[in-house]
Design a protein around this motif. Structure first.
Motif, mmCIF file in Angstrom:
data_model
loop_
_atom_site.group_PDB
_atom_site.id
_atom_site.type_symbol
_atom_site.label_atom_id
_atom_site.label_comp_id
_atom_site.label_asym_id
_atom_site.label_seq_id
_atom_site.Cartn_x
_atom_site.Cartn_y
_atom_site.Cartn_z
ATOM 1 N N LEU A 278 0.832 -1.211 0.000
ATOM 2 C CA LEU A 278 0.000 0.000 0.000
ATOM 3 C C LEU A 278 0.862 1.256 0.000
ATOM 4 N N LEU A 279 2.001 1.195 0.697
ATOM 5 C CA LEU A 279 2.878 2.361 0.764
ATOM 6 C C LEU A 279 3.673 2.557 -0.533
ATOM 7 N N LEU A 280 4.148 1.440 -1.112
ATOM 8 C CA LEU A 280 5.041 1.528 -2.271
ATOM 9 C C LEU A 280 4.308 1.478 -3.603
ATOM 10 N N ARG A 281 3.220 0.714 -3.661
ATOM 11 C CA ARG A 281 2.474 0.563 -4.922
ATOM 12 C C ARG A 281 0.985 0.391 -4.589
ATOM 13 N N PRO A 282 0.328 1.477 -4.229
ATOM 14 C CA PRO A 282 -1.063 1.393 -3.733
ATOM 15 C C PRO A 282 -2.048 0.812 -4.743
ATOM 16 N N GLN A 283 -1.691 0.833 -6.034
ATOM 17 C CA GLN A 283 -2.611 0.258 -7.028
ATOM 18 C C GLN A 283 -2.473 -1.256 -7.149
ATOM 19 N N GLY A 284 -1.559 -1.856 -6.364
ATOM 20 C CA GLY A 284 -1.374 -3.307 -6.420
ATOM 21 C C GLY A 284 -0.402 -3.714 -7.505
#
Length: 290
Positions: A278-284
């Motif tokens: 969620l912190l690094l790539r919130p779009q999954g």
């Protein structure tokens, strides 16, 4: 450093578990990610399917795997009927109301299970429940290998339906532009119900794969739905590939967490990865940036 003979069985066990997680998450992805419906009754629906498999075995002697042709269509019909007869009517088609309706439906299903089955944990025994297969240094339970293969096959079928059929094209059209799809003559309410049906049908298959080596009680779906939501977010909303990869990853992380931290803390790693993504790539993994 961990010995390979200890690490390998743990990873293999995690992959087999993760495939079933992925199958459960695919149903949620179809409903939540594609049609933007938050289905909090997903775990309770899995519980219903598990009880269905249990009843078929206990009362009619139907093997859990042989129950697939019964449970998959039965759960599809249940999903279709719930969407058309309860969820859509009670929510008046508003997404924000669907959350409350599905949450209420989850509570109703769990309490009905408590009424009919009490809070007892129930299991079934088959001739192969305790059978193990050796793969290298690992001894894996046969039901887990069958569930791994079965989950991949069902996931592939679900993906083919979405990618190659007229229904799949209608689902993708509705997910992109609901009003536009309606203007093109697509029956949106029918597509919604079909998605719910397919989502619950995948739970019917998952229940058949789980039950030979798992248990059922009225609260059993709560843990699964939490993991499934995590997988859907990790993989990216509406991404089938993301759900499959996320499911396998979560299965391995849970297994290694149990190995390193103890069985009771095995799921801690899941939420550490969840927060990190969620912190690094919130779009999954496979989600598009907004």
């Amino acid at each position: 450093m961990l010995d390979f003979n200890i690490l390998f069985p743990s990873v293999l066990n995690g992959i087999t578990t993760g495939a079933v997680y992925a199958l459960i998450a695919l149903g949620l992805t179809l409903i939540y990610g594609v049609l933007h419906i938050i289905n909090f009754a997903h775990g309770a629906s899995l519980m219903v399917a598990l009880y269905g498999v249990y009843m078929l075995k206990q009362h009619f002697g139907v093997d859990p795997y042989m129950a697939l042709p019964i449970m998959v269509p039965a759960m599809f019909v249940l999903g279709y009927a719930l969407q058309r007869g309860v969820i859509n009517r009670a929510s008046h088609g508003k997404d924000e109301n669907i959350l409350l309706v599905t949450l209420g439906l989850s509570i109703v299903l769990e309490n009905l299970a408590l009424l009919f089955f009490k809070s007892d944990t129930r299991t079934i025994e088959t001739a192969y429940t305790l059978t193990t297969v050796q793969i290298g240094p690992a001894f894996i339970a046969l039901p887990k290998l069958v569930s791994f293969a079965g989950a991949l096959v069902v996931s592939a079928v679900l993906l083919l339906i979405v990618q190659k059929t007229d229904l799949g094209r209608a689902i993708r059209a509705v997910s992109k532009e609901k009003q536009g799809a309606r203007l093109m003559g697509i029956d949106v309410d029918h597509v919604y119900a079909m998605c719910f049906g397919l989502g619950l049908a995948s739970l019917g298959a998952a229940a058949c794969f789980l039950m030979p080596a798992y248990y059922v009680n009225p609260q059993v779906g709560n843990g699964f739905v939490l993991v499934a939501f995590t997988i859907v977010v990790l993989g990216g909303m509406g991404s089938f590939a993301g759900a499959l990869l996320g499911g396998l990853l979560i299965g391995v992380v849970e297994s290694l967490g149990g190995l390193l931290l103890g069985e009771s803390l095995g799921q801690v790693g899941i939420f550490v990865i969840f927060i990190a993504v969620l912190l690094l790539r919130p779009q999954g993994f496979f989600g598009a940036k907004a």
